[in-house]
Design an enzyme around this catalytic site. Structure first.
Site, short mmCIF file in Angstrom:
data_model
loop_
_atom_site.label_atom_id
_atom_site.label_comp_id
_atom_site.label_asym_id
_atom_site.label_seq_id
_atom_site.Cartn_x
_atom_site.Cartn_y
_atom_site.Cartn_z
N LYS A 48 38.62 -1.20 9.29
CA LYS A 48 39.76 -0.64 10.03
C LYS A 48 40.74 0.05 9.08
O LYS A 48 41.24 1.14 9.37
CB LYS A 48 40.50 -1.75 10.79
CG LYS A 48 39.73 -2.28 12.00
CD LYS A 48 40.41 -3.53 12.57
CE LYS A 48 39.45 -4.29 13.47
NZ LYS A 48 39.96 -5.60 13.88
N GLN A 92 43.89 -10.54 14.20
CA GLN A 92 42.44 -10.63 14.04
C GLN A 92 41.94 -11.99 14.54
O GLN A 92 42.47 -13.03 14.16
CB GLN A 92 42.09 -10.45 12.56
CG GLN A 92 40.62 -10.42 12.24
CD GLN A 92 39.92 -9.16 12.74
OE1 GLN A 92 40.41 -8.06 12.61
NE2 GLN A 92 38.75 -9.35 13.34
N ASP A 115 44.97 -3.94 20.72
CA ASP A 115 43.75 -4.55 21.26
C ASP A 115 43.76 -4.68 22.78
O ASP A 115 42.74 -5.00 23.38
CB ASP A 115 43.57 -5.96 20.66
CG ASP A 115 42.71 -5.94 19.40
OD1 ASP A 115 41.87 -5.04 19.26
OD2 ASP A 115 42.89 -6.84 18.56
#
Ligand code: NAP
Length: 276
Positions: A48, A92, A115
Site C-alpha cells: 500500500k 490493518q 476501508d
C-alpha cells in the site's frame, strides 16, 4: 475461457488515478495503524505504501506493540480524525484479541474511512449509496464491469459471509440486480448452490475448495481466497480443471488482490475530493 486479469486492469486504473491525483493541488496523507507483529500485514502495508508514493500520497505508518490497549488505539484514531492533514485512516486487520476491531472501526471518522468498515459506511452501502465502499468487494465489481459482465438477473453464489468480503459484496451484487445466494460453513449441500450459479465467488481460504464437478459449463468464477502452499500463493479454486469449464475466471495471484489495492487508492482520492 477468458482470464479476468486483475493485475492488468488495476494498472490501468492506477494510471487513471495518477492523472486524477495531479488535478488535486493539496497534499494527501494516509495514516495506517498496525497493532502487533504480523508478517502478512507487513507485506500488505509495504504494498500500500509503495502504491501511495506512486500517486504522491504521503503515508504515516503507526506501529503499535502487541500489548497496546484498545483505548490507546481509539485515542490514536481520534487524534487522526482531528488532524486536518490526514485524508484517510486504515486500521490493518487482524488486531490482537484484546482489541474490539468493530469498535475501533466505528471510531474512524466516516469521511476518512478508506476501508468502508465503519457503521456509517456500512449503512450507506445498505441503503444503496456507494461512497467509501469496502475495497475487495468494490474491486470485484470493477473487474466484472471492465469485462462487461452484466450482473442483472444473474444467479450468483457467494461463499463467504464476513464483514470485509461477503456482506458488503452481497449488497453491491443485489444493488446491480443479481440474485444472490450467500453460503458459509453451515450451508448444507454447497454443490447444489454452486452448480446453479452463473457466477461463483469463493472467499474461503482453502486451496482446491472449488472443484470442476461443483460448477456448470460456462460459469464465471471469482477466486478471492488466498492461501500459501509450498511458498506459493494459491486461491480456493482448482484452477487447472475449473478453467476448462469456465467462460471467465480470475487467476491467483493477479486477480482480485491487485484490484483491492487499486480500490484503496481510489477511496483515498474520493475521500480527499469529498472533504476538500
Ligand atoms: P473469513 O472471515 O475466515 O471468512 C471465510 C468464510 O468462508 C466464512 O464466511 C466461512 O463461513 C466460510 N467457510 C469456511 N469454511 C467453509 C466451508 N467448508 N464451506 C463453506 N463456507 C466456508 O475470511 P475473510 O477475511 O472473509 O477472507 C476470506 C478469504 O479471502 C481468505 O483467504 C483471505 O485471505 C481472502 N481475502 C483476499 C482478499 C484479496 O484482496 N484477494 C481480500 C480479503 C480477503 P463462516 O462464516 O460460517 O465461518
Amino acid at each position: 475461457m477468458i482470464l479476468l486479469e486483475g493485475k492488468k486492469v488495476s494498472e490501468e486504473i492506477l494510471a487513471e488515478l495518477k492523472l486524477r491525483r495531479e488535478k488535486i493541488a493539496d497534499k494527501i496523507k494516509l495514516a495506517i495503524i498496525l497493532v502487533g507483529d504480523n508478517e502478512a500485514s507487513e507485506i500488505y502495508i509495504k504494498n500500500k505504501v509503495k502504491k501511495c508514493h506512486k500517486l504522491d500520497i504521503d503515508v504515516d505508518v503507526y506501529r503499535l506493540s502487541v500489548e497496546t490497549k484498545e483505548e490507546e488505539v481509539i485515542d490514536l484514531i481520534e487524534k487522526l480524525n482531528k488532524d486536518k492533514e490526514v485524508t484517510g485512516i486504515l486500521l490493518q486487520s487482524p488486531v490482537p484479541d484484546n482489541i474490539d476491531i468493530i469498535k475501533c472501526f466505528n471510531c474512524i471518522d466516516y469521511r476518512k474511512d478508506i476501508d468502508g468498515f465503519s457503521c456509517i459506511s456500512v449503512g450507506n452501502l445498505y441503503l444503496g449509496q456507494e461512497k467509501l465502499v469496502s475495497c475487495t468487494p468494490k474491486g470485484i465489481i470493477r473487474l466484472l464491469d471492465y469485462y462487461n459482465i452484466d450482473l442483472e438477473g444473474k444467479n450468483v453464489c457467494l461463499i463467504n459471509r464476513s464483514n470485509i468480503v461477503g456482506k458488503p459484496l452481497f449488497h453491491l451484487l443485489l444493488q446491480r440486480g443479481a440474485t444472490v445466494t450467500v453460503c458459509h460453513s453451515k450451508t448444507k449441500n454447497l454443490s447444489e448452490h454452486t452448480k446453479n450459479a452463473d457466477i461463483v465467488i469463493s472467499a474461503v481460504g482453502k486451496p482446491n475448495f472449488i472443484t470442476s464437478d461443483m460448477v456448470k459449463d460456462g460459469v464465471i468464477v471469482i477466486d478471492v481466497g488466498i492461501s500459501r502452499v509450498d511458498g506459493h500463493v494459491v486461491g480456493d479454486v482448482d484452477f487447472s480443471n475449473v478453467s476448462l469449464k469456465a467462460s471467465y475466471i480470475t487467476p491467483v495471484p493477479g486477480g482480485v488482490g491487485p484490484m483491492t489495492v487499486a480500490m484503496i487508492m481510489e477511496n483515498i482520492l474520493i475521500a480527499k475530493e469529498a472533504n476538500k
